[in-house]
Design an enzyme around this catalytic site. Structure first.
Site, PDB file in Angstrom:
ATOM      1  N   CYS A 198       0.887  -0.997   0.062  1.00 58.58           N
ATOM      2  CA  CYS A 198      -0.384   0.256   0.022  1.00 58.58           C
ATOM      3  C   CYS A 198       0.242   1.064  -0.233  1.00 58.58           C
ATOM      4  CB  CYS A 198      -0.976   0.297   1.266  1.00 58.58           C
ATOM      5  SG  CYS A 198      -0.107   0.097   3.250  1.00 58.58           S
ATOM      6  N   CYS A 215      -2.468  -2.941   8.514  1.00 53.58           N
ATOM      7  CA  CYS A 215      -2.598  -1.562   9.034  1.00 53.58           C
ATOM      8  C   CYS A 215      -1.648  -1.839  10.499  1.00 53.58           C
ATOM      9  CB  CYS A 215      -3.529  -0.861   8.801  1.00 53.58           C
ATOM     10  SG  CYS A 215      -4.632  -1.010   7.188  1.00 53.58           S
TER      11      CYS A 215
HETATM   12 FE1  FES Z   1      -1.577   0.603   4.004  1.00 52.98          FE
HETATM   13 FE2  FES Z   1      -3.822   1.016   6.122  1.00 52.98          FE
HETATM   14  S1  FES Z   1      -3.598   0.750   3.389  1.00 52.98           S
HETATM   15  S2  FES Z   1      -1.597   1.008   6.239  1.00 52.98           S
END
Ligand code: FES
Length: 147
Positions: A33, A103
């Site tokens: 991400c 996360c």
């Molecule tokens: Fe990357 Fe939450 S989507 S830390």
């Protein structure tokens, strides 16, 4: 979708910032991400965490979990801080949606990385602390389906 506590810590995150001359600093990221988390710890001569701050370039769940994690480790011993796992943080936040569990791992790993940095600077070994990963991959979280 998000608990009130998550929303509270996301909209009003605690302990955001940096600590100058921190005892330990840890930075971790999730390549998938692209989110990054940095945790600063101020540890006194008795091994008590007297201050903890974080900075993140991350999603809302990353902000909320780091904020809660800083509150949970504050005033704790190093050994107690190691018990602040991503599950403990999620429980304190009344849960996270399964897709957001990774996360919370950023917060846990950032604390571990900061403790590792502290240990290295002081030439000590912290029982139960393993060399932190600098990159958290998807799918490493345990028990994602529980939340
Ligand atoms: Fe990357 Fe939450 S989507 S830390």
């Amino acid at each position: 979708m998000y608990s009130e506590k998550v929303m509270d810590h996301f909209t009003n995150p605690r302990n955001v910032g940096e600590i100058e001359d921190a005892s330990g600093v840890g930075t971790v990221g999730n390549a998938k991400c692209g989110d990054i988390m940095r945790m600063y710890l101020d540890i006194d001569e008795n091994g008590i965490i007297r201050d903890c701050k974080f900075k993140t370039f991350g999603c809302g769940a990353a902000v909320a979990t780091s904020s809660m994690a800083t509150e949970l480790v504050m005033g704790k011993t190093i050994q107690e801080a190691l018990q602040v796992t991503n599950k403990a943080v999620m429980e304190a936040l009344d849960g996270l949606p399964p897709v957001k569990v990774h996360c919370s791992l950023l917060a846990e790993e950032a604390i571990h990385a900061a403790l590792w940095d502290y240990a290295e600077k002081h030439g000590i070994k912290i029982e139960g602390l393993e060399k932190p990963k600098s990159d958290i991959h998807e799918g490493e979280e345990d028990g994602a389906e529980e939340y």
